[in-house]
Design an enzyme around this catalytic site. Structure first.
Site, PDB file in Angstrom:
ATOM      1  N   ASP A  58       0.850  -1.202   0.000  1.00 48.33           N
ATOM      2  CA  ASP A  58       0.000   0.000   0.000  1.00 48.33           C
ATOM      3  C   ASP A  58       0.882   1.248   0.000  1.00 48.33           C
ATOM      4  O   ASP A  58       1.036   1.908   1.021  1.00 48.33           O
ATOM      5  CB  ASP A  58      -0.902  -0.064   1.243  1.00 48.33           C
ATOM      6  CG  ASP A  58      -1.795   1.160   1.409  1.00 48.33           C
ATOM      7  OD1 ASP A  58      -2.060   1.850   0.409  1.00 48.33           O
ATOM      8  OD2 ASP A  58      -2.224   1.413   2.548  1.00 48.33           O
ATOM      9  N   LEU A  59       1.492   1.537  -1.157  1.00 42.83           N
ATOM     10  CA  LEU A  59       2.381   2.703  -1.233  1.00 42.83           C
ATOM     11  C   LEU A  59       1.762   3.833  -2.059  1.00 42.83           C
ATOM     12  O   LEU A  59       2.368   4.885  -2.220  1.00 42.83           O
ATOM     13  CB  LEU A  59       3.755   2.289  -1.797  1.00 42.83           C
ATOM     14  CG  LEU A  59       4.516   1.285  -0.927  1.00 42.83           C
ATOM     15  CD1 LEU A  59       5.879   0.961  -1.531  1.00 42.83           C
ATOM     16  CD2 LEU A  59       4.687   1.797   0.495  1.00 42.83           C
ATOM     17  N   LYS A  60       0.594   3.616  -2.616  1.00 48.19           N
ATOM     18  CA  LYS A  60      -0.186   4.680  -3.293  1.00 48.19           C
ATOM     19  C   LYS A  60       0.691   5.510  -4.236  1.00 48.19           C
ATOM     20  O   LYS A  60       0.838   6.720  -4.075  1.00 48.19           O
ATOM     21  CB  LYS A  60      -0.856   5.598  -2.266  1.00 48.19           C
ATOM     22  CG  LYS A  60      -1.785   4.886  -1.299  1.00 48.19           C
ATOM     23  CD  LYS A  60      -2.488   5.875  -0.385  1.00 48.19           C
ATOM     24  CE  LYS A  60      -3.419   5.217   0.606  1.00 48.19           C
ATOM     25  NZ  LYS A  60      -2.748   4.416   1.652  1.00 48.19           N
ATOM     26  N   HIS A  62       2.018   7.814  -7.078  1.00 54.57           N
ATOM     27  CA  HIS A  62       1.434   8.977  -7.762  1.00 54.57           C
ATOM     28  C   HIS A  62       2.587   9.763  -8.368  1.00 54.57           C
ATOM     29  O   HIS A  62       3.276  10.517  -7.672  1.00 54.57           O
ATOM     30  CB  HIS A  62       0.660   9.840  -6.741  1.00 54.57           C
ATOM     31  CG  HIS A  62      -0.126  10.948  -7.356  1.00 54.57           C
ATOM     32  ND1 HIS A  62      -0.930  11.781  -6.621  1.00 54.57           N
ATOM     33  CD2 HIS A  62      -0.256  11.354  -8.639  1.00 54.57           C
ATOM     34  CE1 HIS A  62      -1.520  12.658  -7.421  1.00 54.57           C
ATOM     35  NE2 HIS A  62      -1.111  12.417  -8.658  1.00 54.57           N
ATOM     36  N   ASP A  63       2.822   9.573  -9.661  1.00 54.41           N
ATOM     37  CA  ASP A  63       3.972  10.216 -10.303  1.00 54.41           C
ATOM     38  C   ASP A  63       3.726  10.160 -11.813  1.00 54.41           C
ATOM     39  O   ASP A  63       2.652   9.730 -12.256  1.00 54.41           O
ATOM     40  CB  ASP A  63       5.262   9.467  -9.911  1.00 54.41           C
ATOM     41  CG  ASP A  63       6.473  10.385  -9.838  1.00 54.41           C
ATOM     42  OD1 ASP A  63       6.683  11.153 -10.809  1.00 54.41           O
ATOM     43  OD2 ASP A  63       7.204  10.335  -8.842  1.00 54.41           O
ATOM     44  N   ILE A  64       4.703  10.554 -12.608  1.00 57.34           N
ATOM     45  CA  ILE A  64       4.522  10.453 -14.057  1.00 57.34           C
ATOM     46  C   ILE A  64       4.450   8.973 -14.456  1.00 57.34           C
ATOM     47  O   ILE A  64       4.970   8.103 -13.743  1.00 57.34           O
ATOM     48  CB  ILE A  64       5.654  11.187 -14.829  1.00 57.34           C
ATOM     49  CG1 ILE A  64       7.024  10.608 -14.467  1.00 57.34           C
ATOM     50  CG2 ILE A  64       5.612  12.676 -14.542  1.00 57.34           C
ATOM     51  CD1 ILE A  64       8.162  11.154 -15.329  1.00 57.34           C
ATOM     52  N   ASN A  66       5.898   6.927 -16.480  1.00 57.54           N
ATOM     53  CA  ASN A  66       7.123   6.134 -16.584  1.00 57.54           C
ATOM     54  C   ASN A  66       7.655   5.742 -15.206  1.00 57.54           C
ATOM     55  O   ASN A  66       8.106   4.611 -14.997  1.00 57.54           O
ATOM     56  CB  ASN A  66       8.172   6.958 -17.359  1.00 57.54           C
ATOM     57  CG  ASN A  66       9.415   6.163 -17.648  1.00 57.54           C
ATOM     58  OD1 ASN A  66       9.346   5.099 -18.253  1.00 57.54           O
ATOM     59  ND2 ASN A  66      10.557   6.648 -17.178  1.00 57.54           N
ATOM     60  N   THR A  67       7.574   6.669 -14.275  1.00 54.62           N
ATOM     61  CA  THR A  67       8.083   6.409 -12.922  1.00 54.62           C
ATOM     62  C   THR A  67       7.183   5.420 -12.186  1.00 54.62           C
ATOM     63  O   THR A  67       7.659   4.507 -11.501  1.00 54.62           O
ATOM     64  CB  THR A  67       8.180   7.748 -12.152  1.00 54.62           C
ATOM     65  OG1 THR A  67       9.059   8.601 -12.874  1.00 54.62           O
ATOM     66  CG2 THR A  67       8.707   7.546 -10.745  1.00 54.62           C
ATOM     67  N   THR A 121      -9.835   9.666   2.289  1.00 49.05           N
ATOM     68  CA  THR A 121     -10.987   9.898   3.172  1.00 49.05           C
ATOM     69  C   THR A 121     -10.736  11.059   4.134  1.00 49.05           C
ATOM     70  O   THR A 121     -11.647  11.510   4.804  1.00 49.05           O
ATOM     71  CB  THR A 121     -11.339   8.623   3.968  1.00 49.05           C
ATOM     72  OG1 THR A 121     -10.135   8.081   4.490  1.00 49.05           O
ATOM     73  CG2 THR A 121     -12.024   7.608   3.094  1.00 49.05           C
ATOM     74  N   ARG A 182     -15.070  -1.531  11.926  1.00 52.43           N
ATOM     75  CA  ARG A 182     -15.102  -1.577  13.383  1.00 52.43           C
ATOM     76  C   ARG A 182     -16.299  -2.368  13.879  1.00 52.43           C
ATOM     77  O   ARG A 182     -17.397  -2.247  13.332  1.00 52.43           O
ATOM     78  CB  ARG A 182     -15.223  -0.155  13.978  1.00 52.43           C
ATOM     79  CG  ARG A 182     -13.993   0.698  13.830  1.00 52.43           C
ATOM     80  CD  ARG A 182     -12.846   0.167  14.686  1.00 52.43           C
ATOM     81  NE  ARG A 182     -11.654   0.995  14.584  1.00 52.43           N
ATOM     82  CZ  ARG A 182     -10.693   0.820  13.669  1.00 52.43           C
ATOM     83  NH1 ARG A 182     -10.774  -0.152  12.784  1.00 52.43           N
ATOM     84  NH2 ARG A 182      -9.644   1.612  13.653  1.00 52.43           N
ATOM     85  N   GLN A 192     -10.915   6.480  13.522  1.00 57.55           N
ATOM     86  CA  GLN A 192     -11.819   6.137  12.426  1.00 57.55           C
ATOM     87  C   GLN A 192     -13.225   6.642  12.746  1.00 57.55           C
ATOM     88  O   GLN A 192     -13.744   6.378  13.830  1.00 57.55           O
ATOM     89  CB  GLN A 192     -11.872   4.621  12.188  1.00 57.55           C
ATOM     90  CG  GLN A 192     -10.573   4.014  11.694  1.00 57.55           C
ATOM     91  CD  GLN A 192     -10.335   4.203  10.192  1.00 57.55           C
ATOM     92  OE1 GLN A 192     -10.991   5.027   9.544  1.00 57.55           O
ATOM     93  NE2 GLN A 192      -9.392   3.473   9.641  1.00 57.55           N
ATOM     94  N   GLY A 212      -6.913  -3.229  10.843  1.00 60.48           N
ATOM     95  CA  GLY A 212      -5.663  -3.142  11.597  1.00 60.48           C
ATOM     96  C   GLY A 212      -5.881  -3.373  13.076  1.00 60.48           C
ATOM     97  O   GLY A 212      -5.855  -4.502  13.567  1.00 60.48           O
ATOM     98  N   ARG A 213      -6.132  -2.269  13.786  1.00 61.61           N
ATOM     99  CA  ARG A 213      -6.166  -2.322  15.249  1.00 61.61           C
ATOM    100  C   ARG A 213      -7.175  -3.300  15.839  1.00 61.61           C
ATOM    101  O   ARG A 213      -6.867  -3.930  16.857  1.00 61.61           O
ATOM    102  CB  ARG A 213      -6.374  -0.900  15.801  1.00 61.61           C
ATOM    103  CG  ARG A 213      -5.119  -0.043  15.639  1.00 61.61           C
ATOM    104  CD  ARG A 213      -5.402   1.423  15.752  1.00 61.61           C
ATOM    105  NE  ARG A 213      -6.122   1.920  14.583  1.00 61.61           N
ATOM    106  CZ  ARG A 213      -6.483   3.171  14.420  1.00 61.61           C
ATOM    107  NH1 ARG A 213      -6.215   4.062  15.352  1.00 61.61           N
ATOM    108  NH2 ARG A 213      -7.118   3.550  13.330  1.00 61.61           N
TER     109      ARG A 213
HETATM  110  O1  C5P Z   1      -6.358   0.086  12.519  1.00 62.76           O
HETATM  111  P1  C5P Z   1      -7.340   0.297  11.399  1.00 62.76           P
HETATM  112  O2  C5P Z   1      -8.329  -0.842  11.228  1.00 62.76           O
HETATM  113  O3  C5P Z   1      -8.016   1.648  11.464  1.00 62.76           O
HETATM  114  O4  C5P Z   1      -6.428   0.288  10.088  1.00 62.76           O
HETATM  115  C1  C5P Z   1      -6.926   0.636   8.837  1.00 62.76           C
HETATM  116  C2  C5P Z   1      -5.827   0.657   7.821  1.00 62.76           C
HETATM  117  O5  C5P Z   1      -6.371   1.121   6.592  1.00 62.76           O
HETATM  118  C3  C5P Z   1      -4.669   1.577   8.160  1.00 62.76           C
HETATM  119  O6  C5P Z   1      -3.482   0.994   7.605  1.00 62.76           O
HETATM  120  C4  C5P Z   1      -5.013   2.848   7.439  1.00 62.76           C
HETATM  121  O7  C5P Z   1      -3.882   3.593   7.075  1.00 62.76           O
HETATM  122  C5  C5P Z   1      -5.705   2.312   6.193  1.00 62.76           C
HETATM  123  N1  C5P Z   1      -6.617   3.235   5.563  1.00 62.76           N
HETATM  124  C6  C5P Z   1      -7.689   3.806   6.225  1.00 62.76           C
HETATM  125  N2  C5P Z   1      -8.516   4.675   5.582  1.00 62.76           N
HETATM  126  C7  C5P Z   1      -8.311   4.958   4.302  1.00 62.76           C
HETATM  127  C8  C5P Z   1      -7.258   4.391   3.596  1.00 62.76           C
HETATM  128  C9  C5P Z   1      -6.420   3.512   4.269  1.00 62.76           C
HETATM  129  O8  C5P Z   1      -7.900   3.525   7.399  1.00 62.76           O
HETATM  130  N3  C5P Z   1      -9.148   5.754   3.686  1.00 62.76           N
END
Ligand code: C5P
Length: 237
Positions: A58-60, A62-64, A66-67, A121, A182, A192, A212-213
């Site tokens: 997940d590095l998103k 965003h560049d030209i 070619n890059t 978001t 959640r 969130q 994640g959490r």
């Molecule tokens: O801990 P949690 O469940 O909130 O983690 C959500 C993951 O999704 C995190 O890595 C967060 O950076 C990513 N994320 C997000 N909302 C977005 C895009 C990515 O929570 N709009």
């Protein structure tokens, strides 16, 4: 497959490997983002992918074009399962990303899924207006998702509340990866807002859930992941 992708939002390779070990078998994949990648680099990604884990890098980008193509080629060589770019980089950039994934995978290899971020978001209508976008957030999300589909991308990342507009615009098979999940005990200091439960998000049309959490901070992460997966099966009936 299990649609749960665990966000490995930790600082070190040791923590990431320990977390991966704990949840392996209970989730569908592992998401590595800018924090972990910037501190620990590609070795960890290669290691997880080589042992058979599905890695969403997940590095998103965003560049030209070619890059971005070069970055996607490099990600493909690491063996990642999914990679992402910013849709606001434009049609040509997204086409280049898709083409690079295909070419780097070659005829034998499976190319990674290439998906796009539409509108972060963290941006509301006023923030969009300040960077010159006069459309509403929903219109901009829909337009960029359609552009990603036109470019041949596999899907988009979207908040639970954007799923409807994207499904309506891009159809049933376009993939939607949804964070902001959640349920269960409240998380201290949670940032969130506007969340849905895992089952609600899948019912709304998500393809994969980034969590994640609620998993990694649970007292028993494997069990937390299992319970979420079970809630999905129950919701499916
Ligand atoms: O801990 P949690 O469940 O909130 O983690 C959500 C993951 O999704 C995190 O890595 C967060 O950076 C990513 N994320 C997000 N909302 C977005 C895009 C990515 O929570 N709009």
């Amino acid at each position: 497959m299990n649609p749960i992708l665990v966000a490995l939002d930790v600082d070190t390779t040791a923590q990431a490997l320990a977390a991966a070990h704990t949840v392996r078998g209970h989730v569908g994949g592992l998401k590595i983002g800018k924090q972990l990648f910037t501190s620990e680099g590609p070795t960890l990604v290669r290691e997880l992918a080589a042992r058979g884990d599905r890695v969403f890098l997940d590095l998103k980008y965003h560049d030209i074009p070619n890059t971005v193509a070069g970055a996607v080629r490099a990600a493909t060589a690491l063996g990642v399962w999914m990679v992402n770019v910013h849709a606001s980089g434009g049609l040509k950039m997204m086409q280049a990303a898709r083409q690079a994934a295909e070419q780097a995978a070659g005829h034998q290899g499976q190319r990674p899924l290439v998906i796009a971020v539409t509108v972060l978001t963290s941006l509301d209508e006023a923030a969009l207006a300040s960077v010159g976008v006069s459309r509403s957030v929903a219109e901009q999300v829909g337009a960029l998702a359609a552009m990603a589909q036109d470019a041949g991308l596999d899907g988009v990342v979207a908040s639970p509340h954007e799923i409807g507009v994207i499904r309506a615009r891009c159809g049933a098979t376009f993939q939607i990866v949804t964070p902001g999940i959640r349920s269960g005990p409240a998380i201290a200091g949670d940032d969130q807002a506007r969340t849905l439960s895992a089952a609600e998000a899948m019912t709304a049309g998500a393809t994969y859930l980034v969590i994640g959490r609620p998993i990694l901070r649970a007292s028993d992460p494997a069990r937390a992941a299992e319970e979420i997966a079970a809630s999905l099966l129950k919701a499916e009936g």
